[in-house]
Write a protein that holds these residues in place. Structure first.
Motif, PDB file in Angstrom:
ATOM      1  N   ALA A  53       0.823  -1.216   0.000  1.00  0.00           N
ATOM      2  CA  ALA A  53       0.000   0.000   0.000  1.00  0.00           C
ATOM      3  C   ALA A  53       0.856   1.265   0.000  1.00  0.00           C
ATOM      4  CB  ALA A  53      -0.941  -0.010   1.206  1.00  0.00           C
ATOM      5  N   LEU A  54       2.112   1.160   0.386  1.00  0.00           N
ATOM      6  CA  LEU A  54       3.010   2.317   0.372  1.00  0.00           C
ATOM      7  C   LEU A  54       3.409   2.716  -1.039  1.00  0.00           C
ATOM      8  CD1 LEU A  54       5.339   1.397   3.373  1.00  0.00           C
ATOM      9  CD2 LEU A  54       3.464   3.061   3.346  1.00  0.00           C
ATOM     10  N   GLY A  55       3.056   1.904  -2.011  1.00  0.00           N
ATOM     11  CA  GLY A  55       3.388   2.203  -3.403  1.00  0.00           C
ATOM     12  C   GLY A  55       4.598   1.415  -3.863  1.00  0.00           C
ATOM     13  N   GLN A  56       4.738   1.354  -5.178  1.00  0.00           N
ATOM     14  CA  GLN A  56       5.843   0.590  -5.757  1.00  0.00           C
ATOM     15  C   GLN A  56       7.128   1.396  -5.669  1.00  0.00           C
ATOM     16  OE1 GLN A  56       4.961  -1.421  -9.377  1.00  0.00           O
ATOM     17  NE2 GLN A  56       7.103  -1.597  -9.955  1.00  0.00           N
ATOM     18  N   ARG A  57       7.986   0.988  -4.774  1.00  0.00           N
ATOM     19  CA  ARG A  57       9.271   1.653  -4.559  1.00  0.00           C
ATOM     20  C   ARG A  57      10.366   0.606  -4.639  1.00  0.00           C
ATOM     21  NH1 ARG A  57       9.635   6.024  -0.947  1.00  0.00           N
ATOM     22  NH2 ARG A  57      11.819   5.824  -1.484  1.00  0.00           N
ATOM     23  N   GLU A  58      11.011   0.542  -5.786  1.00  0.00           N
ATOM     24  CA  GLU A  58      12.061  -0.454  -5.993  1.00  0.00           C
ATOM     25  C   GLU A  58      13.234  -0.239  -5.046  1.00  0.00           C
ATOM     26  OE1 GLU A  58      12.939  -3.910  -7.251  1.00  0.00           O
ATOM     27  OE2 GLU A  58      11.292  -2.908  -8.276  1.00  0.00           O
ATOM     28  N   ASP A  59      13.479   1.022  -4.663  1.00  0.00           N
ATOM     29  CA  ASP A  59      14.569   1.279  -3.725  1.00  0.00           C
ATOM     30  C   ASP A  59      14.286   0.664  -2.364  1.00  0.00           C
ATOM     31  OD1 ASP A  59      12.488   3.131  -3.367  1.00  0.00           O
ATOM     32  OD2 ASP A  59      13.833   4.664  -2.560  1.00  0.00           O
ATOM     33  N   ARG A  60      13.030   0.663  -1.946  1.00  0.00           N
ATOM     34  CA  ARG A  60      12.662   0.064  -0.661  1.00  0.00           C
ATOM     35  C   ARG A  60      12.842  -1.455  -0.723  1.00  0.00           C
ATOM     36  NH1 ARG A  60       7.444   1.662  -0.056  1.00  0.00           N
ATOM     37  NH2 ARG A  60       8.122   3.608   0.879  1.00  0.00           N
ATOM     38  N   ALA A  61      12.405  -2.077  -1.814  1.00  0.00           N
ATOM     39  CA  ALA A  61      12.559  -3.531  -1.960  1.00  0.00           C
ATOM     40  C   ALA A  61      14.037  -3.907  -1.975  1.00  0.00           C
ATOM     41  CB  ALA A  61      11.869  -4.009  -3.242  1.00  0.00           C
ATOM     42  N   LEU A  62      14.847  -3.138  -2.688  1.00  0.00           N
ATOM     43  CA  LEU A  62      16.290  -3.413  -2.732  1.00  0.00           C
ATOM     44  C   LEU A  62      16.924  -3.227  -1.354  1.00  0.00           C
ATOM     45  CD1 LEU A  62      18.767  -4.129  -4.419  1.00  0.00           C
ATOM     46  CD2 LEU A  62      19.020  -1.695  -4.913  1.00  0.00           C
ATOM     47  N   ALA A  63      16.463  -2.236  -0.603  1.00  0.00           N
ATOM     48  CA  ALA A  63      16.989  -2.026   0.751  1.00  0.00           C
ATOM     49  C   ALA A  63      16.650  -3.215   1.650  1.00  0.00           C
ATOM     50  CB  ALA A  63      16.433  -0.733   1.341  1.00  0.00           C
ATOM     51  N   TYR A  64      15.429  -3.745   1.546  1.00  0.00           N
ATOM     52  CA  TYR A  64      15.059  -4.929   2.327  1.00  0.00           C
ATOM     53  C   TYR A  64      15.940  -6.118   1.945  1.00  0.00           C
ATOM     54  CZ  TYR A  64      10.738  -2.465   3.613  1.00  0.00           C
ATOM     55  OH  TYR A  64       9.826  -1.565   4.081  1.00  0.00           O
ATOM     56  N   LEU A  65      16.157  -6.286   0.636  1.00  0.00           N
ATOM     57  CA  LEU A  65      16.988  -7.395   0.169  1.00  0.00           C
ATOM     58  C   LEU A  65      18.412  -7.276   0.680  1.00  0.00           C
ATOM     59  CD1 LEU A  65      17.607  -9.854  -1.633  1.00  0.00           C
ATOM     60  CD2 LEU A  65      18.001  -8.233  -3.499  1.00  0.00           C
ATOM     61  N   MET A  66      19.003  -6.110   0.519  1.00  0.00           N
ATOM     62  CA  MET A  66      20.401  -5.942   0.932  1.00  0.00           C
ATOM     63  C   MET A  66      20.548  -6.043   2.446  1.00  0.00           C
ATOM     64  SD  MET A  66      21.803  -6.003  -1.906  1.00  0.00           S
ATOM     65  CE  MET A  66      23.467  -5.841  -1.334  1.00  0.00           C
ATOM     66  N   ALA A  67      19.586  -5.511   3.193  1.00  0.00           N
ATOM     67  CA  ALA A  67      19.635  -5.628   4.655  1.00  0.00           C
ATOM     68  C   ALA A  67      19.527  -7.093   5.070  1.00  0.00           C
ATOM     69  CB  ALA A  67      18.529  -4.803   5.297  1.00  0.00           C
ATOM     70  N   GLY A  68      18.617  -7.834   4.443  1.00  0.00           N
ATOM     71  CA  GLY A  68      18.476  -9.257   4.753  1.00  0.00           C
ATOM     72  C   GLY A  68      19.734 -10.041   4.420  1.00  0.00           C
ATOM     73  N   CYS A  69      20.323  -9.773   3.262  1.00  0.00           N
ATOM     74  CA  CYS A  69      21.559 -10.461   2.874  1.00  0.00           C
ATOM     75  C   CYS A  69      22.712 -10.094   3.808  1.00  0.00           C
ATOM     76  CB  CYS A  69      21.918 -10.134   1.425  1.00  0.00           C
ATOM     77  SG  CYS A  69      20.856 -10.955   0.224  1.00  0.00           S
ATOM     78  N   PHE A  70      22.765  -8.837   4.233  1.00  0.00           N
ATOM     79  CA  PHE A  70      23.822  -8.427   5.152  1.00  0.00           C
ATOM     80  C   PHE A  70      23.678  -9.121   6.502  1.00  0.00           C
ATOM     81  CE2 PHE A  70      25.668  -5.489   8.298  1.00  0.00           C
ATOM     82  CZ  PHE A  70      26.979  -5.508   7.847  1.00  0.00           C
ATOM     83  N   VAL A  71      22.459  -9.230   6.998  1.00  0.00           N
ATOM     84  CA  VAL A  71      22.241  -9.917   8.277  1.00  0.00           C
ATOM     85  C   VAL A  71      22.618 -11.392   8.149  1.00  0.00           C
ATOM     86  CG1 VAL A  71      20.501 -10.610   9.968  1.00  0.00           C
ATOM     87  CG2 VAL A  71      20.515  -8.275   9.108  1.00  0.00           C
ATOM     88  N   VAL A  72      22.290 -12.008   7.025  1.00  0.00           N
ATOM     89  CA  VAL A  72      22.673 -13.410   6.822  1.00  0.00           C
ATOM     90  C   VAL A  72      24.196 -13.540   6.781  1.00  0.00           C
ATOM     91  CG1 VAL A  72      22.556 -15.375   5.250  1.00  0.00           C
ATOM     92  CG2 VAL A  72      20.511 -14.028   5.705  1.00  0.00           C
ATOM     93  N   PHE A  73      24.868 -12.582   6.137  1.00  0.00           N
ATOM     94  CA  PHE A  73      26.333 -12.594   6.133  1.00  0.00           C
ATOM     95  C   PHE A  73      26.877 -12.480   7.557  1.00  0.00           C
ATOM     96  CE2 PHE A  73      30.099  -9.776   6.277  1.00  0.00           C
ATOM     97  CZ  PHE A  73      31.047 -10.711   5.878  1.00  0.00           C
ATOM     98  N   ILE A  74      26.337 -11.574   8.337  1.00  0.00           N
ATOM     99  CA  ILE A  74      26.767 -11.410   9.732  1.00  0.00           C
ATOM    100  C   ILE A  74      26.516 -12.699  10.516  1.00  0.00           C
ATOM    101  CG2 ILE A  74      26.311 -10.156  11.895  1.00  0.00           C
ATOM    102  CD1 ILE A  74      27.856  -8.520   9.813  1.00  0.00           C
ATOM    103  N   ALA A  75      25.395 -13.348  10.234  1.00  0.00           N
ATOM    104  CA  ALA A  75      25.060 -14.587  10.941  1.00  0.00           C
ATOM    105  C   ALA A  75      26.055 -15.702  10.646  1.00  0.00           C
ATOM    106  CB  ALA A  75      23.646 -15.030  10.570  1.00  0.00           C
ATOM    107  N   GLN A  76      26.745 -15.617   9.518  1.00  0.00           N
ATOM    108  CA  GLN A  76      27.716 -16.651   9.150  1.00  0.00           C
ATOM    109  C   GLN A  76      29.030 -16.531   9.921  1.00  0.00           C
ATOM    110  OE1 GLN A  76      26.765 -19.141   6.968  1.00  0.00           O
ATOM    111  NE2 GLN A  76      24.833 -18.050   7.246  1.00  0.00           N
ATOM    112  N   MET A  77      29.299 -15.385  10.503  1.00  0.00           N
ATOM    113  CA  MET A  77      30.607 -15.136  11.124  1.00  0.00           C
ATOM    114  C   MET A  77      30.977 -16.119  12.236  1.00  0.00           C
ATOM    115  SD  MET A  77      31.079 -11.063  11.048  1.00  0.00           S
ATOM    116  CE  MET A  77      31.233 -10.212   9.506  1.00  0.00           C
ATOM    117  N   PRO A  78      30.072 -16.420  13.191  1.00  0.00           N
ATOM    118  CA  PRO A  78      30.485 -17.399  14.222  1.00  0.00           C
ATOM    119  C   PRO A  78      30.830 -18.771  13.641  1.00  0.00           C
ATOM    120  CG  PRO A  78      28.515 -16.224  14.920  1.00  0.00           C
ATOM    121  CD  PRO A  78      28.757 -15.845  13.495  1.00  0.00           C
ATOM    122  N   ARG A  79      30.049 -19.211  12.664  1.00  0.00           N
ATOM    123  CA  ARG A  79      30.334 -20.502  12.031  1.00  0.00           C
ATOM    124  C   ARG A  79      31.662 -20.468  11.286  1.00  0.00           C
ATOM    125  NH1 ARG A  79      30.249 -22.264   7.074  1.00  0.00           N
ATOM    126  NH2 ARG A  79      29.186 -20.421   6.279  1.00  0.00           N
TER     127      ARG A  79
END
Length: 161
Positions: free
Chosen positions: A23-49
């Motif tokens: 409902a906030l409208g089609q904002r590709e920058d917002r979708a890309l920010a969610y993707l990059m934030a999610g990928c970054f958190v997954v990268f951080i999660a890999q560090m202890p392993r």
């Protein structure tokens, strides 16, 4: 709404949160920010392993972290874009009325919203190591991620502009 609040509320009703994001409208920058934030958190999660693996095998931690960074920040986003497009095409076969943007947002938001469990998975992998505990946490993450993604995708495919 704050992203952290939306993440918390996604655990109750993923479809409702995704409809709100759409409902906030089609904002590709917002979708890309969610993707990059999610990928970054997954990268951080890999560090202890990775630290555990480097310690046990004698490999260089820098090399392992560099490979994980390349995988999660460069390659995974491209693969996830393809997966989101494929999910939309499959939804169209089942008479989905959404858009490619909605399918992307559903997948990217699911990755970000399930990332706290990925952090837990990384801690278990780093401190406990392979075993039943890691399998249970990993399966839990997979179930939650799937629930968020499918629930969001259904909401996105029913939502039409």
């Amino acid at each position: 709404m704050a992203v952290t609040r939306n993440i918390r509320l996604t655990y109750r009703n993923p479809g409702k949160i995704l409809r709100g994001l759409l409902a906030l409208g089609q904002r590709e920058d917002r979708a890309l920010a969610y993707l990059m934030a999610g990928c970054f958190v997954v990268f951080i999660a890999q560090m202890p392993r990775l630290a555990r693996e480097a310690h046990i095998t004698g490999q260089e931690l820098d090399m392992l972290m560099g490979a994980a960074l390349m995988a999660w920040i460069v390659i995974a986003p491209l693969m996830l874009y393809c997966l989101a497009a494929l999910s939309h095409v499959v939804a169209k076969v089942f008479r989905g009325r959404g858009t490619f943007y909605g399918a992307r947002l559903a997948l990217f938001w699911a990755l970000l919203a399930a990332s706290p469990l990925m952090l837990l998975n990384g801690l278990v992998a780093g401190f406990i190591g392979p075993g039943l505990e890691l399998q249970i946490v990993g399966f839990g993450w997979l179930c939650i991620f799937g629930w968020f993604w499918i629930g969001g995708l259904i909401a996105a495919e029913r939502h039409h502009v």
